[in-house]
Design an enzyme around this catalytic site. Structure first.
Site, PDB file in Angstrom:
ATOM      1  N   GLU A 133       0.910  -1.311   0.027  1.00 50.77           N
ATOM      2  CA  GLU A 133       0.078  -0.005   0.049  1.00 50.77           C
ATOM      3  C   GLU A 133       0.959   1.098  -0.054  1.00 50.77           C
ATOM      4  OE1 GLU A 133      -1.565  -1.214   3.572  1.00 50.77           O
ATOM      5  OE2 GLU A 133      -0.652   0.211   4.951  1.00 50.77           O
ATOM      6  N   LYS A 135       2.931   4.435   0.990  1.00 54.30           N
ATOM      7  CA  LYS A 135       3.589   5.108   2.180  1.00 54.30           C
ATOM      8  C   LYS A 135       3.153   6.736   2.078  1.00 54.30           C
ATOM      9  CE  LYS A 135       7.691   5.489   5.018  1.00 54.30           C
ATOM     10  NZ  LYS A 135       7.581   6.776   5.486  1.00 54.30           N
ATOM     11  N   ASP A 137       2.720  10.608   3.141  1.00 56.85           N
ATOM     12  CA  ASP A 137       3.762  11.625   3.618  1.00 56.85           C
ATOM     13  C   ASP A 137       3.164  12.576   4.446  1.00 56.85           C
ATOM     14  OD1 ASP A 137       6.143  12.479   4.242  1.00 56.85           O
ATOM     15  OD2 ASP A 137       6.545  13.314   2.239  1.00 56.85           O
ATOM     16  N   TYR A 246      -4.095   2.845   8.622  1.00 53.28           N
ATOM     17  CA  TYR A 246      -3.468   1.836   7.862  1.00 53.28           C
ATOM     18  C   TYR A 246      -3.023   0.548   8.909  1.00 53.28           C
ATOM     19  CZ  TYR A 246       0.436   4.988   8.806  1.00 53.28           C
ATOM     20  OH  TYR A 246       1.161   5.958   9.557  1.00 53.28           O
ATOM     21  N   LYS A 342      11.505   2.938  -0.285  1.00 54.69           N
ATOM     22  CA  LYS A 342      11.383   4.562  -0.492  1.00 54.69           C
ATOM     23  C   LYS A 342      11.703   4.736  -2.078  1.00 54.69           C
ATOM     24  CE  LYS A 342      11.956   7.231   2.682  1.00 54.69           C
ATOM     25  NZ  LYS A 342      11.515   8.050   3.629  1.00 54.69           N
ATOM     26  N   CYS A 436      12.305  50.087  -6.565  1.00 51.08           N
ATOM     27  CA  CYS A 436      11.864  49.176  -7.669  1.00 51.08           C
ATOM     28  C   CYS A 436      12.979  48.657  -8.392  1.00 51.08           C
ATOM     29  CB  CYS A 436      10.535  49.629  -8.329  1.00 51.08           C
ATOM     30  SG  CYS A 436      10.144  48.665  -9.564  1.00 51.08           S
ATOM     31  N   CYS A 439      11.608  50.307 -12.030  1.00 53.70           N
ATOM     32  CA  CYS A 439      11.423  51.781 -12.352  1.00 53.70           C
ATOM     33  C   CYS A 439      11.835  52.831 -11.213  1.00 53.70           C
ATOM     34  CB  CYS A 439       9.766  52.066 -12.144  1.00 53.70           C
ATOM     35  SG  CYS A 439       8.987  52.002 -10.831  1.00 53.70           S
ATOM     36  N   CYS A 454       6.035  47.546  -5.291  1.00 54.89           N
ATOM     37  CA  CYS A 454       6.378  49.138  -6.077  1.00 54.89           C
ATOM     38  C   CYS A 454       4.796  49.758  -6.202  1.00 54.89           C
ATOM     39  CB  CYS A 454       6.824  48.762  -7.260  1.00 54.89           C
ATOM     40  SG  CYS A 454       6.866  49.958  -8.467  1.00 54.89           S
ATOM     41  N   CYS A 459       4.820  51.281 -13.601  1.00 56.36           N
ATOM     42  CA  CYS A 459       6.050  50.718 -13.562  1.00 56.36           C
ATOM     43  C   CYS A 459       6.167  49.857 -14.969  1.00 56.36           C
ATOM     44  CB  CYS A 459       6.142  50.177 -12.343  1.00 56.36           C
ATOM     45  SG  CYS A 459       7.483  48.754 -12.369  1.00 56.36           S
TER      46      CYS A 459
HETATM   47  S1  IVH Z   1       2.595   0.952   9.149  1.00 50.47           S
HETATM   48  C1  IVH Z   1       3.655  -1.054  12.932  1.00 50.47           C
HETATM   49  N1  IVH Z   1       1.838   1.969   6.828  1.00 50.47           N
HETATM   50  O1  IVH Z   1       5.478   5.888   7.838  1.00 50.47           O
HETATM   51  C2  IVH Z   1       3.131  -0.236  11.708  1.00 50.47           C
HETATM   52  N2  IVH Z   1       3.062   3.454   7.988  1.00 50.47           N
HETATM   53  O2  IVH Z   1       8.594   5.874   8.295  1.00 50.47           O
HETATM   54  C3  IVH Z   1       4.094   1.107  11.448  1.00 50.47           C
HETATM   55  N3  IVH Z   1       3.428   5.682   7.061  1.00 50.47           N
HETATM   56  O3  IVH Z   1       5.523   5.891  11.329  1.00 50.47           O
HETATM   57  C4  IVH Z   1       3.504   1.705  10.392  1.00 50.47           C
HETATM   58  N4  IVH Z   1       2.128   5.271   5.230  1.00 50.47           N
HETATM   59  O4  IVH Z   1       3.901   7.403   9.978  1.00 50.47           O
HETATM   60  C5  IVH Z   1       2.594   2.039   7.785  1.00 50.47           C
HETATM   61  N5  IVH Z   1       0.715   2.515   4.733  1.00 50.47           N
HETATM   62  C6  IVH Z   1       1.474   3.083   5.856  1.00 50.47           C
HETATM   63  C7  IVH Z   1       2.097   4.162   6.037  1.00 50.47           C
HETATM   64  C8  IVH Z   1       3.085   4.248   7.294  1.00 50.47           C
HETATM   65  C9  IVH Z   1       2.860   6.180   6.027  1.00 50.47           C
HETATM   66  C10 IVH Z   1       4.314   6.318   8.037  1.00 50.47           C
HETATM   67  C11 IVH Z   1       4.101   6.048   9.384  1.00 50.47           C
HETATM   68  C12 IVH Z   1       5.324   5.332  10.004  1.00 50.47           C
HETATM   69  C13 IVH Z   1       6.433   5.933   8.934  1.00 50.47           C
HETATM   70  C14 IVH Z   1       7.745   5.100   8.952  1.00 50.47           C
END
Ligand code: IVH
Length: 697
Positions: A133, A135, A137, A246, A342, A436, A439, A454, A459
């Site tokens: 799934e 990740k 941010d 999640y 990542k 400016c 001008c 300005c 100008c």
């Molecule tokens: S699982 C024990 N699932 O990424 C379970 N984390 O770098 C731990 N994060 O601290 C987390 N999307 O804040 C999980 N689909 C996802 C996530 C996720 C973002 C974040 C979360 C975690 C950090 C780790």
């Protein structure tokens, strides 16, 4: 979560409530709550709004009013109870039921293959089912639901203790205040997730901040985590945060009850939560049995990361089976059954060589950092806006600094910070000009603004920028009069100001190098054509401060002739939808200035349209009054903007997405998810381009 039938019923219930009540207060209150919960879920979890903001606010106010009259009917999970009382100066510290661990990171196929091997060794089996799934941010949170009600929301903190931000979490509409957990035999559950901000919401928020002279927030992640820790919950509400959950970290079963069968694996658990109304990646998750498939998916997904509405910095791969997860356990830092993959970093370092000061259309001076070219996420970055003096001082960037640059998706690049440890002592402070750069008039700064300005309307840079804006695609759409031509004509004295566009000396243009008979004819035609543009485009093109396309439409719809605004005072402007004091004052000032009145008179004399021929259609006349349209796919027979204008001219309106409010979906080539959705709904008339043209006559 809702069956199609229930959705239909709730949609009709909403329409009915908008017109009148259910009779007694008790019924009306519970019906409105039901509709608001449904509308929140559609909007925040499914991204498919079913009520306009106006309708939503109307129902909300009605509910608030009834609850004020009948306080005995107020319940903790009523949508009005998201509006918290306010928080103390600092957030209290609370301990998490289960420590919030981090994730181990991988960066390539080899890392993932190693991780898979270790997993299989630990589990003692040959094949493991993995769930993948996004990740997200943002800022991580932990939520506790006690007897079906949201009882606590906390930040990650140090992983063991976090800050209690319940009042703020209650403002996030994606997060249900209650869910039918007890029905499922669960008395308490701790759910982990991420608070995120939609990229579009973030950009719009920053645009507003810049327009107001405030410094923009750095990126969606900082915006989300900063907002979660704001002390004023009503401000949190305004920022439109979202959430994605999640992970179930802990739950308590009611004695004697069986564990719900879905709680045997990760995939099932997130579908189970989703079906109860929780925002989980239920629709984004994938299950694979071989790490090679996971690796392929990761590399395909990385290509698409910018298409997602939220910032995603990687993918998370989790062992699906809960029993296996337990067997594998965790280190003090991360679970052994999950890993993050990542994506390539979108940060890089470069040297800041100099700062240029640019003059904008309304005179604000923006410092722009020129850095050594550096590739980030597929583009080469050379210039970065530093927005205003406050930002420069806050970050303490200096000329000669090595700076850390980030470019998050399609968000514009920004300087995260200077790497002060690399300073040699030869770095120079960035000095702001007092005059400016275009001008030389003295710059001014208003008390509540961060930008120097300005204020010389003559100008040269502002004059040129104003003409470029006037001719731009979303304004008068004089395409062949591009930026370079405007600049050139201005410098040669052929184009002194906006009305001058309509009296260019073509004989002189023909004598210039590079302008053949054909290009002159094209230019003349494009300029001639622009005279017929609808009033809203002209108003937008005039470049009135704080008046964007939407406000321009609102303004144009309110009058029959642009000069009507000469008589409008601030009070009258404030009666228009979405126009606040700042915009009203700016509009009033603009139309009060003699030089602007003179410009409008001259535009009228050259034949530019100053009237709103369709005044009244918005109020419900016109043959398409009350009908809603949406265009999707590649259109071959007409331009989308022309077709939309046609619909609006006939009194119809354009929607942003497919919902039960949509009447017509016009499909071009390669129509995708919108068409699917419309078909599923079954209430939308689907038209080909030809059918649309026939409908328009
Ligand atoms: S699982 C024990 N699932 O990424 C379970 N984390 O770098 C731990 N994060 O601290 C987390 N999307 O804040 C999980 N689909 C996802 C996530 C996720 C973002 C974040 C979360 C975690 C950090 C780790």
């Amino acid at each position: 979560m809702y069956t199609q039938q229930e959705e239909k019923r709730l949609y009709e219930q909403a329409r009915q409530l908008l017109n009148n009540d259910a009779g007694n207060a008790d019924d009306t209150i519970s019906q409105i709550r039901e509709v608001i919960l449904y509308a929140d879920w559609k909007y925040y979890v499914q991204s498919e709004p079913v009520l306009s903001d106006f309708e939503y606010d109307g129902l909300f106010k009605k509910l608030k009013h009834l609850e004020d009259k009948h306080p005995e009917l107020v319940t903790g999970d009523s949508p009005t109870q998201r509006v918290a009382k306010g928080l103390s100066e600092r957030f209290p510290t609370v301990s998490h039921l289960v420590p919030m661990l981090s994730l181990d990171n991988t960066y390539n196929a080899e890392d993932l293959t190693d991780w898979d091997r270790r997993c299989r060794e630990l589990a003692g089996i040959d094949e493991i089912e993995y769930c993948v799934e996004p990740k997200y941010d943002g800022a991580s949170v932990s939520l506790i639901y006690d007897h079906s009600n949201l009882a606590r929301g906390a930040t990650r903190g140090d992983g063991v203790m976090g800050e209690d931000v319940t009042a703020n979490v209650r403002q996030i509409k994606a997060i249900p205040l209650s869910a039918p957990l007890v029905k499922q035999g669960i008395t308490q559950v701790e759910i982990r997730g991420e608070i995120v901000i939609h990229k579009k919401v973030f950009e719009e928020y920053n645009r507003q901040r810049i327009a107001e002279g405030l410094s923009p927030l750095a990126n969606p992640r900082n915006a989300a985590s900063g907002t979660l820790r704001i002390l004023d919950p009503s401000e949190v509400r305004k920022r439109g945060l979202n959430a994605i959950l999640y992970h179930i970290s802990d739950y308590t079963l009611e004695p004697g009850k069986e564990r719900p069968k879905e709680l045997s694996n990760h995939y099932g658990s997130l579908q189970w939560l989703y079906n109860m109304g929780f925002p989980t990646p239920a629709r984004e998750m994938k299950v694979f049995r071989h790490i090679e498939e996971v690796i392929q998916y990761c590399s395909d997904f990385e290509e698409k990361r910018d298409d997602l509405p939220f910032e995603v910095d990687g993918l998370v791969i989790k062992v699906n089976d809960f029993a296996l997860q337990d067997k594998m356990g965790m280190t003090s830092h991360h679970p052994r059954w999950a890993v993050a993959y990542k994506f390539k970093a979108r940060q890089a370092t470069s040297k800041l060589r100099r700062v240029e000061f640019q003059v904008g259309r309304v005179g604000s001076i923006t410092p722009v950092a020129k850095i050594d070219p550096v590739p980030i996420g597929g583009v080469t970055v050379t210039s970065i806006s530093l927005f205003n003096e406050d930002v420069v001082r806050e970050k303490d960037v200096r000329i000669g600094d090595t700076v850390l640059v980030e470019r998050a998706g399609d968000v514009i690049p920004y300087i995260v910070k200077p790497l002060t440890e690399l300073r040699t002592g030869n770095e120079e402070e960035i000095k702001f000009p007092t005059n400016c750069p275009a001008c030389n008039s003295e710059l001014e700064k208003q008390q509540d603004e961060a930008a120097w300005r300005c204020i010389n309307a003559g100008c040269p840079v502002q004059v040129v920028e104003r003409m470029i804006h006037f001719a731009s695609k979303d304004a008068m759409d004089i395409r062949s009069l591009g930026n370079a031509n405007v600049q050139k004509f201005y410098e040669l004295g052929l184009l002194p100001d906006i009305p001058g566009i309509y009296s260019i000396d073509w004989e002189r243009v023909k004598q210039l190098g590079g302008f053949g008979e054909k290009s002159v004819t094209n230019l003349k035609q494009a300029i001639e054509h622009s005279k017929q543009q609808p009033l809203n485009r002209l108003i937008f093109g005039l470049g009135i401060r704080y008046v964007g396309e939407t406000t321009a439409k609102t303004l144009a719809n309110a009058v029959s002739h642009i000069t009507d605004f000469y008589e409008w005072d601030i009070e009258k402007l404030l009666t228009l939808e979405d126009i606040g004091p700042k915009v009203a004052t700016s509009v009033k000032d603009f139309f009060a200035r003699p030089e602007n009145k003179d410009m409008i008179t001259r535009l009228g004399e050259t034949g530019v349209n100053l009237v709103n021929e369709h005044k009244g259609n918005k109020q419900g006349s016109g043959e398409l009054a009350g009908k809603t349209f949406l265009f999707t796919g590649t259109l071959n027979q007409f331009k989308r903007s022309d077709a939309e204008a046609m619909v609006e001219e006939k009194g119809g309106s354009i929607l942003g997405g497919v919902s039960s409010k949509l009447n017509y979906l016009v499909v071009g080539e390669d129509a995708g998810s919108k068409l699917e959705k419309a078909k599923k709904l079954g209430t939308v008339s689907i038209l080909t381009e030809q059918e649309f043209l026939e409908l328009m006559g």
